[in-house]
Design a protein around this motif. Structure first.
Motif, mmCIF file in Angstrom:
data_model
loop_
_atom_site.group_PDB
_atom_site.id
_atom_site.type_symbol
_atom_site.label_atom_id
_atom_site.label_comp_id
_atom_site.label_asym_id
_atom_site.label_seq_id
_atom_site.Cartn_x
_atom_site.Cartn_y
_atom_site.Cartn_z
ATOM 1 N N PRO A 26 1.078 -6.335 15.958
ATOM 2 C CA PRO A 26 1.931 -6.857 14.867
ATOM 3 C C PRO A 26 1.223 -6.696 13.523
ATOM 4 O O PRO A 26 0.034 -6.377 13.476
ATOM 5 C CB PRO A 26 2.096 -8.328 15.230
ATOM 6 C CG PRO A 26 0.894 -8.658 16.053
ATOM 7 C CD PRO A 26 0.515 -7.398 16.787
ATOM 8 N N ARG A 27 1.925 -6.967 12.437
ATOM 9 C CA ARG A 27 1.351 -6.836 11.100
ATOM 10 C C ARG A 27 0.191 -7.818 10.944
ATOM 11 O O ARG A 27 0.312 -8.991 11.292
ATOM 12 C CB ARG A 27 2.419 -7.132 10.044
ATOM 13 C CG ARG A 27 1.963 -6.826 8.643
ATOM 14 C CD ARG A 27 3.104 -7.064 7.659
ATOM 15 N NE ARG A 27 2.750 -6.557 6.336
ATOM 16 C CZ ARG A 27 1.955 -7.208 5.480
ATOM 17 N NH1 ARG A 27 1.448 -8.393 5.807
ATOM 18 N NH2 ARG A 27 1.676 -6.688 4.306
ATOM 19 N N ASP A 64 -2.857 -9.701 8.531
ATOM 20 C CA ASP A 64 -3.300 -10.000 7.164
ATOM 21 C C ASP A 64 -4.782 -9.689 6.985
ATOM 22 O O ASP A 64 -5.235 -9.381 5.886
ATOM 23 C CB ASP A 64 -3.054 -11.467 6.841
ATOM 24 C CG ASP A 64 -1.567 -11.779 6.876
ATOM 25 O OD1 ASP A 64 -1.152 -12.594 7.718
ATOM 26 O OD2 ASP A 64 -0.823 -11.164 6.084
ATOM 27 N N SER A 78 -2.700 0.377 8.040
ATOM 28 C CA SER A 78 -1.423 -0.334 8.020
ATOM 29 C C SER A 78 -1.617 -1.770 7.525
ATOM 30 O O SER A 78 -0.684 -2.530 7.407
ATOM 31 C CB SER A 78 -0.790 -0.348 9.415
ATOM 32 O OG SER A 78 -1.518 -1.212 10.247
ATOM 33 N N MET A 79 -2.860 -2.128 7.249
ATOM 34 C CA MET A 79 -3.180 -3.453 6.726
ATOM 35 C C MET A 79 -2.859 -3.506 5.249
ATOM 36 O O MET A 79 -2.841 -2.489 4.592
ATOM 37 C CB MET A 79 -4.697 -3.681 6.822
ATOM 38 C CG MET A 79 -5.239 -3.653 8.195
ATOM 39 S SD MET A 79 -5.044 -5.255 8.851
ATOM 40 C CE MET A 79 -5.936 -6.174 7.622
ATOM 41 N N ASP A 137 1.955 -10.344 -1.002
ATOM 42 C CA ASP A 137 2.449 -9.021 -1.385
ATOM 43 C C ASP A 137 2.536 -8.871 -2.899
ATOM 44 O O ASP A 137 2.703 -7.775 -3.395
ATOM 45 C CB ASP A 137 3.835 -8.775 -0.770
ATOM 46 C CG ASP A 137 3.710 -8.591 0.735
ATOM 47 O OD1 ASP A 137 2.600 -8.240 1.181
ATOM 48 O OD2 ASP A 137 4.697 -8.821 1.429
#
Ligand SMILES: [Zn+2]
Length: 543
Positions: free
Chosen positions: A73-74, A76, A101-102, A130
């Motif tokens: 998964p994404r 942080d 992808s981080m 973000d």
């Protein structure tokens, strides 16, 4: 409460303490110690690996990853522990893919990651938000669409407002060799940037649309032909000195449109510069000349382009002689090779250069050396760069002949129709090159941007004169009119873009199949080797 997901990479021979320690710290962290038993950690910690198969860490401890890189998964925060396997992991493309992808800059060694976690918890700041500007990043792939340049010649300060195209990745880079960068902003505030090795890397966000970047800076005056020549009141950026005047991409294939505003001009002087360069141009093209100029209206072409000349009052008769055919020449180019794309007004500006410098193809207001102001050839030559060199840019510096050979031919062709024969002068220049071992060189070397043009033997009359002679011989084979039509076709196909000389040679061969072999022989002999055309025996002045 927002939870930050921490991914810890586990791999064969990873140091146990390096991933168990951080795992423990992240999982026992609480924002409020008094509520330790009733609240959870603000971090969700997961173990990630190449696959979800058990992994043997250093000393034989077996751990089972939660996720494989492919379905992770994404994250942080990504933490890569130490250990004997670390170097292998750095080379492991999957680990690097997971890192990329981080959110930017979220892969640290264990100690740095812990520090960040502690800082994030104690200040309750929005770690990994973000809305943070991305970090500075080198990226030459993101195209530049437009630069709006405002220069103050009194304070030597500049502001470049640059439209950066949407790209595959965040970041954008410029050459800023001689600039002192003060601030870099985006639409929502300051952007992260760094200056290193004459390069400005900016954390331009990847928004899926063009991004406008504003760069404030100071520039320095140059003595040599390397930027703003304050003493002469002239800018000179060719071939790669744009970075001494504004943030730029000096490669000749790079093209964009420009707007210009010049302030801080001394009382009594006029600044001649285009407020807009409406078609894509290489970075050496934007220019300004400051002086006590007289402006002369030369007339208008059939297509409606107004031609002018700017010069100091004392140069009036030289300017009149040199520009006598300029409207007719420009008209010939427009009628023969295609529309002029750099505005409705164009012309020659007298440049207070040292003797023997010729001109410089700044369009729409090109510069002609004061001592060449009376030479129709120089005006016609610089004007022709609106079609080749600027209109169709060089893909590489090695394609110099595509720019100079083509326009030298065009100038001779256009002036010839006005009864001015400049071929004898070209023959003499060719003689000087071809009769001198030191000067003779290859007009079209191999490679792409492997050379520094102003320090290479190619920076000579060779590409000009061997190139012009090449086109003249092709015209003798196929006819000057049909060659004009083929050059017009090529221009039409590549205008606004960069092209290679090889492409032009191939297109000429395709346009004239029965002469394809002969064209190849001319190109191989005179452009790709040191061979010289047979030169008529002329009585040439030394030079
Ligand atoms: Zn030229």
């Amino acid at each position: 409460m927002a939870t930050h997901r921490v991914g810890i990479v586990v791999f064969e021979n990873a140091e146990v303490l390096d991933f168990c320690g951080p795992f423990e710290v992240f999982s026992v962290t609480r924002l409020d110690e008094d509520q330790r038993r009733t609240t959870a950690s603000p971090f969700e910690v997961v173990l990630v690996a190449e696959s979800t198969r058990p992994v043997r860490a250093n000393g034989g401890m077996t751990v089972v990853p939660d996720y494989a890189f492919a379905d992770c998964p994404r994250l942080d925060i990504l933490l890569v522990p130490g250990g004997w396997g670390t170097r292998a992991q750095i080379a492991n493309t999957h680990t690097r893919a997971a890192s990329s992808s981080m959110p930017e800059g979220r892969a640290w060694p264990a100690a740095a990651a812990l520090l960040l976690a502690v800082a994030g918890c104690s200040s309750d700041s929005d770690v990994g938000s973000d809305s943070e500007p991305p970090p500075a990043r080198e990226n030459w792939q993101r195209a530049l669409l437009h630069t709006d340049l405002e220069l103050d010649l009194a304070t030597m300060t500049g502001r470049a407002v640059i439209s950066v195209a949407d790209g595959e990745a965040p970041g954008a880079s410029w050459a800023v060799g001689g600039l002192d960068i003060h601030a870099v902003r985006g639409a929502d505030g300051p952007l992260t940037y760094r200056v290193r090795d004459g390069r400005l890397d900016v954390g331009v966000p990847d928004t899926g649309a063009p991004v406008v970047v504003t760069i404030d800076y100071r520039f320095a005056a140059q003595e040599a032909f390397e930027g703003w020549m304050a003493g002469a009141g002239l800018s000179f950026l060719w071939p790669a000195f744009c970075s001494n005047l504004f943030p730029c991409r000096p490669a000749p294939a790079e093209g964009q449109t420009y707007t210009l505003a010049i302030n801080g001009v001394a009382e009594g002087d006029t600044a001649v510069y285009p407020a807009t360069i409406p078609a894509p141009a290489p970075a050496y093209m934007p220019a300004v000349a400051v002086g006590p100029f007289t402006e002369l209206d030369l007339g208008t072409t059939q297509a409606g382009t107004r031609l002018k000349a700017w010069y100091p009052a004392a140069a009036a008769s030289a300017a009149a002689t040199g520009t006598a055919h300029l409207v007719a020449v420009m008209d010939f180019y427009e009628q023969t090779y295609g529309p002029y794309r750099y505005g409705d007004v164009a012309g020659s500006v007298s440049a207070a250069w040292e003797a023997g410098f010729g001109g410089m193809e700044h369009h729409p207001f090109w510069h002609v050396a004061a001592d060449a102001m009376d030479e129709p050839e120089v005006h016609a030559h610089e004007a022709a760069h609106g079609w080749f060199g600027n209109g169709v840019r060089m893909a590489c510096w090695e394609d110099f002949v595509l720019s100079e050979g083509t326009v030298s031919y065009m100038a001779a062709r256009a002036l010839g129709r006005q009864g001015v024969d400049i071929w004898p002068e070209y023959d003499c220049r060719l003689q000087r090159i071809c009769h001198d071992e030191q000067r003779n060189t290859v007009a079209r070397p191999d490679g792409c941007n492997a050379i520094t043009l102003d320090e290479h033997p190619l920076w000579s009359q060779v590409p000009y004169m061997k190139g012009a002679r090449f086109f003249r011989e092709v015209a003798a084979l196929v006819g000057a009119g049909p060659l004009d039509a083929a050059l017009a076709d090529f221009h039409q196909r590549h205008v606004g873009d960069a092209a290679r000389m090889e492409e032009l040679i191939a297109e000429l061969q395709a346009a004239f199949p029965s002469e394809a072999m002969a064209i190849a022989e001319l190109a191989d002999g005179w452009l790709r080797q040191r061979a010289c055309p047979a030169i008529p025996d002329r009585d040439c002045p030394a030079g």
